[in-house]
Design a protein around this motif. Structure first.
Motif: not given
Length: 726
Positions: A471-482
């Motif tokens: 899961r950490g592969v997906r969770e370290f970054d997200c599209d909500e961060v501008p």
């Protein structure tokens, strides 16, 4: 006046002769270096159970040719007074050392390209022919005193053997280019046959299956090694007989001298007592240098006499294979490479070239035929003795072999392993290698794997035991961060690992032990991560991203600094994790924005062209902002809880990256070239041993179904796949 002139000339001559003992010591030092290099090759062969003795230290190159030219100072000295017993022995020992050196040079031809072979063999030929001409000139000039020339017969024999070995080396040099082409072609065919099944099952290979795979490619690499092919050729093995005979010539000369003159220490030359050192070092060098050529010959004879050797007829034994003369035949039929406009001159040169090359083809055939005849006679002579030893050994080791077989069954869990003999690369006319030779090759793989097992990264293994389901592969970054730029730089595996580790060790209220342990674990993991990235990023698209991660990691690991921020100071008590995350985020954001504002170069529109500092800052900004989003949500994190979460995230990313290790090991085997095959196969075996427990941990959590192996090599592809799953 005549007397005065005579005294002056004598005084000048004395001054000129004064440094000659020091020059003699220089000759002894050059000979010592060559002798030690030949001894090192022999030791390496014994240590690695390679009784064909590859040329690892002593090879045909400019360095050793220069040293040998120095060691041949005595034979080319036409004016020196060298008629005493020690002087004559030192002169003959120089010629014999040169002959032994040529015998040791032969396998090294396999590690050269065609141009290097031509240049080095030509240089060696010039050196040897110069020595022969100088000795012949001295013999002719001193023909009236030949009855007083000590050990004249040994000197002539040494010259003849030296010339024969040069011719045999030239014969091998003609064979090597054709042999390499054949080996490359056959290797590609066998590689294609061996890799078809593995590529389909790459994500499911177990440790034992990988071990068998590495063994398979190791056998291909070892048996197709040009040095091994040369060492087991008829010409190279026959040279061992000449080296052994010429060493006996020196031994005979020393024994006869001792019996007649009762001493070795009698010199009349300007080299004075340095000739004693030259003779001693040459004798040691000849003794040590004879080991490798003589044992190559004995190994070939032992194989022919063993039960593993295929029985062949006299005609088959003396057959000359096409690869010995193919290059000369091609030259004979090809057009001239020189651009000559006049047709008559072109015709004349072409007509001259054909008979000349026909002559060389005949010489080559004679050399090969003579070498095979020497090997055949050696087999006939040595067969009864070797057979007797074989039978005695069998009777002695019956009980030992049974015990060993039971032990092997208990070790491996099965008494059989796949037959890998079909992966042995052989030339035309060669029979299958003996089972003992193949067993030595297979055992080398297990030894290297055992070395790797002793070097397994313990801290990394402990960290990987904490990972969950990637899961950490997906969770370290997200599209909500501008985004700070219209184009986001892509991620590689190492950059988020370095960034997350920097954040984790900067958190307050975390014990130094836990922070240091995480640092050591990630450092061990980055070794494997970099292997994966370098091996699978074939086009080098992410080189700038990887370089940014490397630069950051140097500061974090060695100085506990992320760029100019001291992480140890940031983790002082009294501060909150949210405050530290905000400070790192602001620092990173400022770095990226200032870069975007100040730089106007259109090339910098591509994030891959950004400086490493800016790429690392963008990663820090996005990851810190992503973590801060959780603080603003319903799940506030404690310092320990956030550290644990970051640790698991790091473990997930490491685990996802290291699922590519089987493919990396396979690619290392597949990319073997025949010149560097054994080296690459050893690297693959060592990596397999180092990653044994890692692979066992990862086998409990398979790569997600539907993820293509090519996509599994990139963290961005993993993230896209995981998001689509969710």
């Amino acid at each position: 006046m005549a007397c005065t002139g005579y005294d002056f000339g004598k005084d000048v001559q004395n001054h000129l002769d004064a440094p000659m003992p020091w020059i003699g010591m220089y000759v002894a030092a050059a000979s010592l270096i060559c002798s030690l290099a030949m001894a090192a090759d022999a030791f390496h062969g014994f240590r690695s159970n390679k009784f064909w003795f590859p040329s690892k230290y002593f090879s045909l190159n400019a360095t050793f040719l220069a040293l040998l030219a120095v060691s041949l100072k005595l034979p080319v000295d036409l004016t020196g007074r060298m008629w005493a017993v020690t002087d004559r022995l030192a002169k003959i020992s120089s010629l014999i050392l040169m002959s032994i050196a040529i015998g040791n040079f032969m396998p090294s031809l396999g590690s050269m390209n065609d141009k290097e072979i031509l240049m080095n063999v030509t240089a060696l030929g010039i050196l040897v022919l110069t020595v022969i001409v100088n000795v012949c000139i001295q013999i002719i000039q001193m023909r009236h005193f030949l009855d007083r020339r000590l050990m004249f017969a040994e000197e002539i024999v040494a010259l003849i053997f030296m010339f024969l070995l040069l011719v045999m080396l030239g014969s091998l040099a003609i064979m090597v280019p054709t042999t390499k082409k054949y080996l490359k072609s056959k290797y590609r065919e066998m590689l294609k046959m061996a890799s078809e099944e593995e590529l389909a099952e790459m994500g499911k290979l177990t440790f034992d299956q990988l071990r068998i795979m590495v063994k398979k490619y190791w056998v291909m690499a070892e048996t197709s090694s040009p040095q091994f092919v040369i060492a087991r050729s008829a010409t190279c093995t026959a040279s061992g007989v000449i080296c052994l005979l010429i060493a006996l010539v020196l031994a005979e000369a020393r024994v006869r001298t001792l019996m007649v003159y009762k001493t070795f220490r009698r010199t009349a030359s300007y080299y004075d007592s340095s000739t004693n050192w030259i003779l001693l070092i040459h004798s040691i060098g000849v003794t040590l240098g004879t080991i490798a050529p003589a044992l190559r010959w004995f190994t070939a004879i032992n194989f022919k006499c063993s039960e593993g050797g295929k029985k062949s007829t006299f005609k088959d034994e003396l057959k000359i294979e096409t690869y010995w003369t193919q290059m000369l035949d091609e030259w004979k039929e090809s057009s001239l490479s020189w651009h000559i406009r006049d047709r008559k001159w072109r015709k004349l040169l072409h007509d001259t070239k054909r008979p000349m090359l026909s002559f060389f083809v005949g010489v080559q055939s004679m050399v090969v035929l003579a070498s095979k005849l020497v090997r055949l006679i050696s087999v006939l002579f040595m067969s009864p003795i070797i057979s007797c030893f074989h039978n005695m050994r069998k009777l002695k080791n019956v009980s030992d072999s049974n015990t060993s077989r039971v032990h092997q069954v208990s070790e491996s869990g099965s008494n059989t392993e796949p037959d890998l003999s079909r992966y042995v690369l052989l030339l035309e006319g060669e029979v299958l290698l003996p089972q003992k030779t193949l067993q030595n090759i297979w055992n080398q793989v297990d030894k290297v794997i055992q070395i790797g097992k002793r070097q397994q990264p313990k801290n990394l293994i402990d960290l990987l035991k904490k990972f969950g389901d990637f899961r950490g592969v997906r969770e370290f970054d997200c599209d909500e961060v501008p985004s700070l730029h219209i184009h986001e730089p892509p991620n590689c595996w190492s950059l988020p690992l370095v960034t997350l580790t920097s954040i984790a060790i900067a958190l307050p209220n975390i014990s130094t032990h836990n922070a240091n342990r995480l640092l050591s674990s990630v450092n061990e993991g980055l070794f494997f991560v970099k292997l994966v990235e370098k091996c699978l990023d074939r086009h080098g698209d992410l080189v700038s991203i990887r370089n940014a991660a490397d630069v950051v990691w140097v500061g974090v690991e060695l100085y506990s600094k992320w760029q100019d921020k001291d992480l140890n100071e940031m983790s002082l008590k009294g501060r909150e994790s949210k405050e530290i995350l905000q400070e790192l985020s602001n620092k990173a954001e400022k770095t990226v924005l200032e870069f975007n504002r100040d730089v106007k170069d259109f090339l910098m529109e591509n994030p891959l062209n950004w400086p490493g500092k800016v790429i690392a800052a963008n990663s820090m900004y996005r990851i810190c902002r992503n973590i801060l989003l959780d603080y603003e949500g319903d799940r506030p994190w404690t310092d320990e809880g956030l550290f644990t979460r970051l640790t698991v995230m790091i473990a997930d990313i490491l685990a996802a990256c290291l699922t590519n290790l089987p493919r990396v090991i396979s690619i290392k085997c597949h990319r073997n070239a025949i010149n560097h095959g054994p080296k690459k196969a050893r690297q693959a075996a060592l990596l397999l041993g180092e990653s044994r427990e890692i692979l066992q941990i990862l086998q409990q959590h398979r790569t997600p179904r539907g993820l293509h192996p090519d996509h599994a090599a990139y963290i961005e592809k993993w993230r896209t796949f995981r998001e689509q799953e969710n």
